[in-house]
Design a protein around this motif. Structure first.
Motif: not given
Length: 235
Positions: A128-132, A192-197, A202-203
């Motif tokens: 799954g992909i989650y958005q903040r 579990v991998v954070p999407i950082r920007g 951010v997700g």
């Protein structure tokens, strides 16, 4: 692999019964030949061989039969030695994800495409992909069984923890992890991998497997590379 070369979902389903699916006559004859050569003793019924000769020359039939026979050999060899299914090369998956980032429109469409690419290329039980959104991580797309939790608060479960800390987490055995929020009895390990920007998370990409210790360094690096591609679209 077939989908990577543009084969439709309907055609893949039709492979289970080529005789009833509306394949072109020449394709149907070749597929039925493959079934006949693969099933049991590999004998091809006379009517089928006549149908094959209607659509292909003798050299073409020899080539088709050679390809079918070769893959039958590979399958029997791999089955006998209990070989794992070959996975798609990570660089190929990253290139496909990068193309999706360039061409997909809405965020939901992009996330759907990316989870499809990853699940087709690897052995993921759930992804799954989650958005903040403020203090929550809202799921934009997933592949796998239905999951009751569509969002996590920061710090909640492993998804929320990654959203809060910005640190990748690999769980080899979820039964020993106190922060794992149980959703599927079949899950054995999680990545579990954070999407950082822009200096913030951010997700999150959440991946689960029904095999213990399924996520090695290659898997971690692959998902982190894909996460880096998604940053610009989730900010």
């Amino acid at each position: 692999m077939a989908k990577q070369f543009g084969v439709s979902d309907e055609a893949i389903i039709g492979l289970r019964d080529p005789a009833s699916h509306p394949f072109p006559p020449d394709q149907k004859a070749a597929l039925l030949l493959a079934d006949a050569m693969t099933d049991g003793r590999g004998q091809v019924p006379d009517p089928l061989f006549v149908e094959v000769r209607r659509h292909f020359s003798e050299p073409q039939i020899v080539e088709i039969a050679a390809v079918i026979g070769l893959f039958n050999y590979f399958n029997r060899f791999n089955n006998a030695l209990h070989m794992d299914v070959t996975l798609t090369d990570p660089d190929v998956l990253v290139r496909r994800a990068a193309e999706a980032v360039k061409t997909a429109g809405a965020v939901e469409t992009l996330c759907e495409r990316v989870v499809e690419i990853l699940q087709q290329g690897r052995r993921y039980f759930w992804i799954g992909i989650y958005q903040r959104q403020e203090d929550r991580l809202v799921r934009r797309a997933h592949r796998g069984p239905a999951r009751p939790s569509h969002a996590f608060r920061l710090g909640e479960g492993n998804v929320g923890s990654a959203g809060q800390s910005g640190v990748t987490k690999v769980i080899d055995d979820v039964s020993t992890d106190p922060t794992y929020k149980m959703c599927f009895a079949a899950t054995r390990s999680e990545l579990v991998v954070p999407i950082r920007g822009g200096g913030a998370v951010v997700g999150v990409i959440d991946v689960e497997s029904d095999r213990p210790a399924a996520f090695d360094e290659e898997e971690r690096t692959l998902v982190e590379r894909v996460a880096a591609l998604l940053v610009s679209r989730l900010i």
